[in-house]
Design an enzyme around this catalytic site. Sequence first.
Site, PDB file in Angstrom:
ATOM      1  N   GLY A  62     -27.595 -47.973 -29.753  1.00 23.90           N
ATOM      2  CA  GLY A  62     -26.314 -48.422 -30.331  1.00 23.90           C
ATOM      3  C   GLY A  62     -24.814 -47.926 -30.135  1.00 23.90           C
ATOM      4  N   SER A  63     -24.023 -47.769 -31.221  1.00 22.18           N
ATOM      5  CA  SER A  63     -22.804 -47.440 -30.971  1.00 22.18           C
ATOM      6  C   SER A  63     -22.686 -45.782 -30.673  1.00 22.18           C
ATOM      7  CB  SER A  63     -21.908 -47.839 -32.000  1.00 22.18           C
ATOM      8  OG  SER A  63     -21.669 -48.993 -32.114  1.00 22.18           O
ATOM      9  N   THR A  64     -23.635 -44.928 -30.905  1.00 15.69           N
ATOM     10  CA  THR A  64     -23.813 -43.695 -30.414  1.00 15.69           C
ATOM     11  C   THR A  64     -23.509 -43.528 -28.863  1.00 15.69           C
ATOM     12  OG1 THR A  64     -26.024 -43.513 -30.148  1.00 15.69           O
ATOM     13  CG2 THR A  64     -25.081 -43.042 -32.424  1.00 15.69           C
TER      14      THR A  64
END
Length: 599
Positions: free
Chosen positions: A302-304
């Site tokens: 994801g956005s990590t």
Amino acid sequence: MIGRVTSKSSKPRNRAQFDLRGRLLLVTGSLGLCSLALVGRAVDLQIVDNAFYREQGNERFLREIAIPTSRGMITDRNGEPLAVSSPVESVWGNPQELLKVPDRLPELAQALGVPLEQLTLKLGQKSDKEFVYLKRRINPDEARAILAHHVPGVFSQREFRRFYPQGEALAHVLGFTNIDDRGQEGVELAFDDWLRGTPGAKKVIRDRRGRIVENVDLVRPAEPGRDLTLSIDRRIQYLTYRELKHSLLETGASSASAVVLDIDTGEVLAMANLPSFNPNNVTSANRDAHRNRAVTDLMEPGSTMKPLTVAAALEAGVITPHTRFDTNPGWIPNGRYRTTDHHNYGVLDTTGVITKSSNVGASMIVHRLPDQAFYDFVRRMGYGRSTGSGFPGEAAGLLPPPDRWSGTTKQTMSYGYGLSVTPLQIAHAYATLANGGRAITPTFVKGQRLQSAQVIAPALAQQIVHMMQTVTEPGGTATEGAILGYHVAGKTGTARKASGGSYERRYVAYFAGVVPVDKPRFAMVVAVNDPTIGSYFGGLVAAPVFKHVMEGALRLMDVPPDDIDTWLAAQAAAEARQSGKPLAAKSTPVAPSPDGDMQ
């Protein structure tokens, strides 16, 4: 008439004379021959066939038995015991003797706590043997109670059983041993040769009932297993486990994982997973709970992923920290699909893409990057290969090379879809950023320094960390992860789960962060799988876990604060409230802006 006159004193002519000398010679000769035969037989037994008869005697009475040895103790970094071996007893029997006393078997079965049919079947299957375990690794008092029945052919012997004082909190890291005290999972398996030691052996003479009547010889002494000091801190581990458990109860999530790394050394300070299991009573009822999800489970980050995308573009020189991106109207095409943001964030600079977690902004950035440059950078950060921690079953992850990308792959990878990683890999990547771009192989052993390499420039790594600091500040997506007195850098993630070739309305909530920013000490990643109660955003589900664990870890490790001004302001506000004086200024809290997701 003339008659015959006989004399009474005359002897018969056919009567043999008595020969005493001959008879003595005969008896003496016979005795001599018998003595000679006995001497010959004795010579045969004692000299000629000595080895054969000695071997026959030894087979009946002389036995070589093992001398059990204890497994090495496992301790945490401060010397607190995490796994110890306790002496126990194992009750065994001689089936050949037991089957001769069938009337005593019901009594023995009752003492053992097993059905009579089961005991009889076991003895019948081993009727040609002289040894069978009846009950293993039990309390010595329980063994003595069984032996007190004096059933012929029943004995006991000393063994060792593993005990784990921390129970479920450390189950996935430590693993467990089997009935023979061999490591099966986790550290117990990875370091089995080191911990196991070498059993000894001695020769003894047993009587016909199997009792030892004499110790004849020590064949080899027992060598106890060697102790192992882990990098784990028992206190931080408990905090991590407790906060994960609290999060699962509050969010209704199906599972969760967390990893805490020491940035300077690469040592794993804590690694927890839920659901867990009790290593002191391992059953096969729920094998799924035995999996160390932090190193074996693959998930899209994801956005990590966005800080890595930004770092790759800055390194390639295709953007600068001040480059601006117009994300209007809040979405961008991606083949037949759209990449959308949770809100229309308008025009953002490079830092703003991370602060607001803009999928559109990340897509615009990655379009400026050559495919191979983007792939090589992500690969250098440790994705697509094992971290090298040596933990059994560690997954390498999935990072497809550019020649296997479709038209939408690079864009979706920029914000964390189309590749798979483990929580440990995310923690390792963030520790690399916080360590000035130097990647250190994670380790579970205290003081063990594994390989390290400078994978990105220190200035670039520091720049990205300071950009991530805005995520926990007002206006960022993870204000719930802020820690009073410390600057925190991090990144939220809210990844939709793939199933059957499409993405469901099910999520993995992430928060990955480092603290303190000025002199980073800890890197931590939290992954909460399938939250179903309340919010599912990483900033609201995973960030609070990070905050509570790190607050405790910073205090336990005596890490000085790097944001004194904020801490002093909070202290002054608290004192003002207690005294009833009005505050000089009151700030308006800013609601966190959750991550965008892919549609």
